[in-house]
Structure formats: C-alpha cells, structure tokens
Scaffold this active site. Structure first.
Site, PDB file in Angstrom:
ATOM      1  N   ARG A 119       0.784  -1.210  -0.353  1.00  0.00           N
ATOM      2  CA  ARG A 119       0.549   0.059  -0.182  1.00  0.00           C
ATOM      3  C   ARG A 119       0.989   1.072  -0.241  1.00  0.00           C
ATOM      4  O   ARG A 119       0.384   2.181  -0.930  1.00  0.00           O
ATOM      5  CB  ARG A 119      -1.219   0.012   1.045  1.00  0.00           C
ATOM      6  CG  ARG A 119      -1.981  -0.875   1.272  1.00  0.00           C
ATOM      7  CD  ARG A 119      -2.997  -0.534   0.823  1.00  0.00           C
ATOM      8  NE  ARG A 119      -4.626  -1.527   1.163  1.00  0.00           N
ATOM      9  CZ  ARG A 119      -5.056  -2.224  -0.050  1.00  0.00           C
ATOM     10  NH1 ARG A 119      -5.234  -1.311  -1.143  1.00  0.00           N
ATOM     11  NH2 ARG A 119      -6.290  -2.494   0.765  1.00  0.00           N
ATOM     12  N   GLN A 202     -14.035  12.189  12.368  1.00  0.00           N
ATOM     13  CA  GLN A 202     -13.714  13.782  11.657  1.00  0.00           C
ATOM     14  C   GLN A 202     -12.714  14.219  12.889  1.00  0.00           C
ATOM     15  O   GLN A 202     -11.999  15.268  11.802  1.00  0.00           O
ATOM     16  CB  GLN A 202     -15.290  14.138  12.468  1.00  0.00           C
ATOM     17  CG  GLN A 202     -15.376  15.502  11.457  1.00  0.00           C
ATOM     18  CD  GLN A 202     -17.265  16.305  12.016  1.00  0.00           C
ATOM     19  OE1 GLN A 202     -17.644  15.457  12.984  1.00  0.00           O
ATOM     20  NE2 GLN A 202     -17.749  16.702  10.739  1.00  0.00           N
ATOM     21  N   HIS A 206      -8.926  15.893  11.282  1.00  0.00           N
ATOM     22  CA  HIS A 206      -9.113  17.421  11.420  1.00  0.00           C
ATOM     23  C   HIS A 206      -7.413  18.639  11.681  1.00  0.00           C
ATOM     24  O   HIS A 206      -7.903  19.034  12.088  1.00  0.00           O
ATOM     25  CB  HIS A 206     -10.397  17.989  11.643  1.00  0.00           C
ATOM     26  CG  HIS A 206     -11.407  18.390  10.698  1.00  0.00           C
ATOM     27  ND1 HIS A 206     -12.131  17.630  10.864  1.00  0.00           N
ATOM     28  CD2 HIS A 206     -12.264  19.364  10.090  1.00  0.00           C
ATOM     29  CE1 HIS A 206     -12.547  17.269   9.584  1.00  0.00           C
ATOM     30  NE2 HIS A 206     -12.533  18.465   9.201  1.00  0.00           N
ATOM     31  N   LEU A 383     -11.386  12.409  -0.881  1.00  0.00           N
ATOM     32  CA  LEU A 383     -11.840  11.108  -0.589  1.00  0.00           C
ATOM     33  C   LEU A 383     -12.568  10.941   0.595  1.00  0.00           C
ATOM     34  O   LEU A 383     -12.632  10.251   0.313  1.00  0.00           O
ATOM     35  CB  LEU A 383     -10.639   9.650  -1.676  1.00  0.00           C
ATOM     36  CG  LEU A 383      -9.694   9.483  -0.536  1.00  0.00           C
ATOM     37  CD1 LEU A 383     -10.113   8.943  -0.008  1.00  0.00           C
ATOM     38  CD2 LEU A 383      -8.788   8.596  -1.544  1.00  0.00           C
ATOM     39  N   TYR A 384     -11.667  11.690   1.397  1.00  0.00           N
ATOM     40  CA  TYR A 384     -12.200  11.473   3.120  1.00  0.00           C
ATOM     41  C   TYR A 384     -13.245  12.143   3.226  1.00  0.00           C
ATOM     42  O   TYR A 384     -13.638  12.017   4.411  1.00  0.00           O
ATOM     43  CB  TYR A 384     -11.101  11.605   4.225  1.00  0.00           C
ATOM     44  CG  TYR A 384     -10.702  11.159   4.445  1.00  0.00           C
ATOM     45  CD1 TYR A 384     -12.256  10.388   6.106  1.00  0.00           C
ATOM     46  CD2 TYR A 384      -9.769  10.083   5.337  1.00  0.00           C
ATOM     47  CE1 TYR A 384     -11.013   9.833   6.783  1.00  0.00           C
ATOM     48  CE2 TYR A 384      -9.209   9.376   6.040  1.00  0.00           C
ATOM     49  CZ  TYR A 384     -10.302   8.830   7.055  1.00  0.00           C
ATOM     50  OH  TYR A 384     -10.202   7.951   7.992  1.00  0.00           O
ATOM     51  N   HIS A 387     -18.894  12.528   4.986  1.00  0.00           N
ATOM     52  CA  HIS A 387     -20.475  13.361   4.999  1.00  0.00           C
ATOM     53  C   HIS A 387     -21.410  12.168   5.525  1.00  0.00           C
ATOM     54  O   HIS A 387     -23.358  12.076   5.694  1.00  0.00           O
ATOM     55  CB  HIS A 387     -20.805  14.264   4.193  1.00  0.00           C
ATOM     56  CG  HIS A 387     -19.643  15.176   4.931  1.00  0.00           C
ATOM     57  ND1 HIS A 387     -18.266  15.268   4.125  1.00  0.00           N
ATOM     58  CD2 HIS A 387     -19.625  16.693   5.565  1.00  0.00           C
ATOM     59  CE1 HIS A 387     -17.927  16.222   4.467  1.00  0.00           C
ATOM     60  NE2 HIS A 387     -17.979  17.122   5.835  1.00  0.00           N
ATOM     61  N   GLY A 525      -7.451   4.935  -0.853  1.00  0.00           N
ATOM     62  CA  GLY A 525      -7.553   5.490   0.168  1.00  0.00           C
ATOM     63  C   GLY A 525      -6.692   5.207   1.401  1.00  0.00           C
ATOM     64  O   GLY A 525      -5.889   5.471   2.138  1.00  0.00           O
ATOM     65  N   SER A 529      -3.305   6.288   3.841  1.00  0.00           N
ATOM     66  CA  SER A 529      -4.261   6.061   5.344  1.00  0.00           C
ATOM     67  C   SER A 529      -2.983   5.659   5.918  1.00  0.00           C
ATOM     68  O   SER A 529      -2.082   5.402   7.293  1.00  0.00           O
ATOM     69  CB  SER A 529      -5.096   5.514   4.965  1.00  0.00           C
ATOM     70  OG  SER A 529      -5.140   4.848   6.588  1.00  0.00           O
TER      71      SER A 529
END
Ligand SMILES: *[C@@H]1O[C@H](CO)[C@@H](O)[C@H](O)[C@H]1NC(C)=O
Ligand SMILES: *[C@@H]1O[C@H](CO)[C@@H](O)[C@H](O)[C@H]1NC(C)=O
Ligand SMILES: *[C@@H]1O[C@H](CO)[C@@H](O)[C@H](O)[C@H]1NC(C)=O
Ligand SMILES: *[C@@H]1O[C@H](CO)[C@@H](O)[C@H](O)[C@H]1NC(C)=O
Length: 598
Positions: A119, A202, A206, A383-384, A387, A525, A529
């Site tokens: 990955r 979330q 952030h 992509l993140y 919602h 993703g 990550s």
C-alpha cells in the site's frame, strides 16, 4: 519555444506538422497539448516537447514503448501472477476460520508487512507535484504550505476540463448533488459503523485536513502533514502555549460537575469559531478552531485532554525530576503513538472488514525500505469526505436532536457528560458512505464544495486515478455503478466514462457486498492512510524505543492503547465502547465484562 502567431486553426496545425521548421505562421492555441490525452500508462511521466510532441518517461516503471505500455519480461510474469485487488479483498473478508488460524502464527506478521509495504509504495515519497506544479520542482517539494498530489493537475490548455474526453462544460455541481447524493431515506452502513466512529473520523482527520482557502488553491494550514495531534495541541507554538497549564506538563482544563472539560476561551484565549450567540463562558478552547461545531468533536477533545493530563501524572510519578516541558513533550509523543495504535487496530480494522487481525508494530518495517515522512495529498482530502456517515438526527440518551439543536450546542457535552455521549454514539448507526443518495440535506453544500474544489484544482479523471492505483479503468458507466438508472443519468451528464470526476466516481461506484463503500475508496484511500500512519517519525528505528516515551511504562501505554481504554481510563463509569453498533450478544451495554484490564 512558444510563438504567438496568427490563428490558422486546424490547417495551421497540419501545416506545422508537415513543415516542422516554419516559424511563426502557426497558431499555438489550436494545438492540443498532447499530455491532455494522458498518453503515458503505468505511472509513466508525460513531458511536452515542441508544440505537439510529447515523451513518456518510463524509467523504473517496468514498461517501455512510446506510451509505457509494453511490459518488460519480469513485469509480464509479475502481472500474470498478481491477483486483482478484488481477489485480495474477497479472501481477506471471508474464511474467518482461516484468519483465526493465521492470527496465531508468524504468517500474520508477514501478511501485515506485505499489506503495509504494498500500500505505502503507491505513494510517492518524497512527494512530487502540487496544485501549482504539474512537474517535479524544488518549490513543490519544499513549500509545505501546499497539499501535495499524486497525479499532476489536468494541463490548463486542454480542450475539455477533463483533458480531451467528455463535454466542454462539466455538469452543474448542484444537479450532481441533487440527483446522486441527496438522501431520500437513511441507509445504515451494512458493516454496522456507528457515530462513535463517524466522530472519531472527523476529529482525527481534522488535524491534517486544514484547507487554507485564503492562501489560494491547494493550500493547507496543517504544516505537520500527518498525525501530529495539532487538533489537541494547536498547529503553532503560540496556540499551544495558550492551551498549556505550564505545570507538570499539563493542558489547561476546567471542572464542571466534578469532571474535567476543556477550558473556556477566556481561560485559554485562542481563536475558535463560534456563532455570535454563544456566550463566552460556553465557548471551549481546543487545539482545532472548528471543534466547537459538534458535540461529538468536543467529546473527543475532552477525552484526549483528560488522557494527556492522566499520562502526565503517570510520567511525573516515575520522573519526579522532569520539568514541565519534558513531561509535556514526552506525553505528546505517547498520545501520538496511542492515536496511531487506535487508528490501525480499532478504526482501520473495523473499516476494512478484514478477518486478518491488523497490527501496529513499527518493527515490521525495519527490514524493508521505507521513508519516514509524509505529505498530505489533495486527493486524500477529497476522498475523505465521508459525510454520508452523518444521520438525519442525533439520539442522545432519551432525547432527539435535529441539526439545528445539535450544531454549535456546547451545552450538550456538559449536560450529558462524556459517558452518556459515548454510550449514545456507540448505539446509533452511521450511514453507508458509498452507493449514493445518502447525504443529509444539511450537508449537500459540503458535497457541492468538494466538486467545485476539484474543478478549481483540475483533478484528473476518476479513471486516471483508478489506473494510478493499479485498478482497471472502467469502460462504461454501467461497469462503474453495476445498475441501469444512475449509469444512464451519469452518461448523459458526463458523456464519457473517462471524463467522470474523482469524487462522484468514488461515491457512486458499486459497493462491495455488505460493505460501507466500493473498491476504489479502499484501494486509493488505504495507501494514503497507511503511509500517513507508518510514516510518522515515532515509527522510525531511532524513535521506536522505550526512552522516547519516558521508559517501559510510557512505551506500554502506546503498545496497549485502544479506543475502549481511551474512554474507560478517563470516565467514572465505563460504558460499552466500540466502532460498531452493539450486536445482540453484547446488547447489555454496561456489563462489567466490557471493562478493560487496566
Ligand atoms: C500513445 O497514446 C496516444 C494518445 O493516447 C495514442 O494516440 C497513440 O496511438 C499511442 N501510441 C502507441 C504507440 O501506442
Ligand atoms: C490474535 O492473536 C493475538 C496475539 O497473537 C491475540 O491477542 C488475539 O486475541 C488474537 N485474535 C483473534 C481474533 O484470535
Ligand atoms: C509557498 O508558496 C506560496 C505561493 O507561492 C507563497 O505565498 C508562500 O510564501 C510559500 N511558502 C513558503 C514557506 O515559501
Ligand atoms: C442545547 O442542548 C441542550 C441540552 O444539553 C438543550 O436543552 C438546548 O435546548 C439546546 N440548545 C439549542 C439552542 O437547541
């Protein structure tokens, strides 16, 4: 050399091709930039020469030829033997008995190592492009105010917004959102993801997704580019100092109803975003200025604040001679370690649906080539945007909150307390992310913003990203969605599958069976990550040792961290804590068996 000449249109262009040396009777604007065709395959790099010529640099791609399409011998063998990502996923999410057996053997380490390296290797490191530089440059490398990007922007002079495919104008973002994203009825995630997960996502992301719109396109305020816990400690030294108590390494706090909560902005004067009507004494100061938005974010901010001060006490007992600064700095490293441990073993484990037990063990990578650095990419940020996880209303204990009552309501945190919030968020299902038509009305404008941003940043088509991450390009819209209606609508709006945009592609792709999203979200993703998590300096050989964390005690806090311990070591009554809704067996949410061994 580019010459500005009189417009001769297509004829001029042909004349140019025939008479290469005729100076200045040619019109450049009608010459299509050949890189607009994205001719270079298999990670080859397109470089424009003259007006209409290009070369693909196929160095170390394992391919050669004009467009890097002819495999070298070993590539041929490798590609033949390599199973598709769909196959891996199938094996990893089935045959529990097999994985239970693997878990108990050394093979587990080998597979986890393989997952991490395969990955991470998909992410260029050091980083290459950004939104202003579609070619390798020192500025793109050195100016960390930019988000990086894996694929360069679509050149500015292409015939269509997506290169050469599709229509001259992309569909109205409002129409896309209304047609494909708007929720009709809530679709729960079939993997059982809950709101405790949604708010963790979330809160966690952030710290590094901090788009800095004011600076221009493609900039970030998150200069740490990874898990730096700037959402707990602030993203600059001044803010950090405002949040610190300067005693025993601790952060400022206040006591309400006998429990620890973040200080008010009066006590820790940092910039926070709150609407006018919130009184000063109800404005909490946290590392991230937007965390006043939702009680779920404030809940996590409270948990990490309590954890920080708890770990400071643990360290202080063992190191009575240490000053405030050393206690603070060492505790911060411990909390970074805890975060990575929780994200890999609780959060990614849940999200992946894998029966393979993932493991956070930096030693797994010590024998292989790996760069301990990370740069957050625009594509990862795009992509993140998960919602659809958000429900239509929030159920807390016996009460229901709609968005109007929930958003910026700082009373919820202290009125219910952390235990009740954790308990409620654990029980409430989050929405399914992939498959479309599952975004709450209040959040549609966010989805629209993502699409608008991706156009400003000139993100390449979804299919180019598929190819970049070793997936096959989709050939039809039906191939993408696996059904008739949406694929027809998409086709009429975009005209060509190769003109489909990145975010709509990710969200509207058919999902894996009983899964939260489809193949592309996982395959694109996961590399971002895992690279971001394992690329942290604390995972490097020089850092990953007891002394970095103040000795074996601190090292063990990192090595045994879990979401359950994060909650239960910091509340009085330990509730059921998990990233999925309780199944019928564990319905008894306050059973003593859910207490971790401390
Ligand atoms: C290379 O790609 C271009 C653009 O996609 C295409 O027109 C051309 O035929 C390709 N050349 C070869 C040799 O495959
Ligand atoms: C997997 O193995 C680890 C130790 O090697 C053990 O702690 C864990 O409980 C095992 N998990 C499963 C699901 O068997
Ligand atoms: C990064 O680039 C932007 C835009 O050119 C510029 O304003 C900023 O000063 C640069 N930052 C650094 C640290 O050089
Ligand atoms: C905020 O939450 C409290 C419960 O903690 C509730 O009583 C109050 O009505 C909410 N405020 C608003 C403006 O909805």
């Amino acid at each position: 050399m580019l010459l500005h000449c009189e417009n001769r249109g297509v004829k001029g262009y042909i004349a140019f091709l025939l008479l290469m040396n005729v100076p200045c009777s040619l019109q450049t604007s009608n010459t299509v930039n050949p890189c607009c065709y994205f001719p270079c395959q298999n990670k080859g790099v397109c470089v424009r020469f003259d007006l209409a010529k290009y070369e693909c640099d196929c160095t170390r791609t394992g391919y050669y030829g004009v467009n890097c399409t002819i495999p070298e011998l070993w590539t041929r063998v490798y590609v033949l033997l390599r199973p598709s990502p769909g196959f891996y996923h199938y094996i990893l999410t089935r045959f529990k008995w097999f994985w239970d057996f693997i878990n108990a053997t050394f093979i587990r380490d080998a597979i986890v190592r393989l997952v991490l390296t395969v990955r991470s290797n998909l992410i260029p490191s050091p980083p290459t492009y950004n939104s202003a530089y579609g070619y390798v440059s020192w500025e793109a490398y050195a100016n960390v105010s930019y988000f990086t990007r894996v694929l360069p922007p679509v050149p500015d002079d292409c015939p269509t917004p997506m290169g050469t495919k599709g229509k001259k104008e992309l569909p109205d973002p409002n129409l896309i959102v209304e047609t494909f994203f708007k929720r009709e009825t809530f679709i729960p995630d079939p993997q059982g993801t809950n709101l405790l997960f949604a708010f963790f996502a979330q809160h966690f992301t952030h710290q590094f997704f901090k788009t800095y719109g004011r600076m221009g396109r493609g900039f970030t305020k998150g200069l740490g580019h990874g898990v730096d816990l700037s959402h707990v400690y602030g993203d600059n030294l001044e803010r950090q100092h405002m949040l610190r108590l300067f005693k025993d390494g601790k952060l400022k706090y206040q006591i309400i109803n006998g429990d620890i909560y973040p200080p008010t902005v009066a006590e820790a004067p940092v910039h926070m975003i709150y609407p006018e009507n919130i009184p000063k004494e109800k404005r909490y100061a946290m590392g991230q200025e937007v965390f006043g938005l939702l009680p779920g974010l404030m809940m996590y901010a409270t948990l990490w604040l309590r954890e920080h001060n708890r770990v400071c006490d643990v360290l202080k007992t063992e190191h009575p001679t240490w000053n405030d600064e050393q206690l603070f700095q060492t505790t911060r490293l411990i909390l970074i370690g805890e975060t990575i441990k929780i994200v890999i073993e609780d959060y990614v484990q849940h999200l992946s649906g894998y029966y393979l037990k993932l493991k956070f063990d930096p030693q797994l990578l010590f024998g292989v080539q790996f760069q301990y650095r990370n740069r957050i990419a625009v594509e990862f940020n795009q992509l993140y945007h998960w919602h659809p996880l958000m429900p239509d209303s929030f159920q807390i204990s016996e009460d229901e909150y709609d968005y109007g009552k929930f958003v910026y309501n700082t009373s919820v945190l202290t009125d219910y307390g952390v235990e009740a919030l954790v308990e409620s968020f654990t029980k409430q299902a989050a929405g399914k992310i992939g498959g479309g038509k599952n975004t709450n009305l209040n959040l549609l404008k966010v989805a629209m913003g993502i699409i608008e941003e991706s156009r400003k940043l000139r993100l390449q088509p979804f299919n180019e990203y598929r190819k970049r991450f070793n997936l096959k390009a989709y050939t039809t819209f039906k191939d993408l969605t696996g059904e008739e209606i949406v694929s027809k609508q998409l086709e009429s709006l975009y005209g060509d599958i190769d003109a489909l945009e990145f975010y709509p592609g990710l969200l509207l792709e058919k999902t894996h069976p009983k899964s939260i999203f489809g193949e592309s979200m996982i395959e694109i993703g996961a590399p971002f990550s895992l690279k971001g998590l394992m690329g942290n300096p604390i995972c490097s050989p020089e850092y990953w040792k007891p002394s970095t964390f103040g000795g074996e005690t601190g090292f063990n806090i990192v090595k045994t961290a879990s979401i359950q311990k994060l909650v239960c070591l910091n509340v009085k009554r330990c509730p059921f804590v998990s990233f999925h809704i309780p199944d019928s067996k564990s319905q008894d949410t306050t059973s003593p068996s859910s207490k971790p061994e401390l």
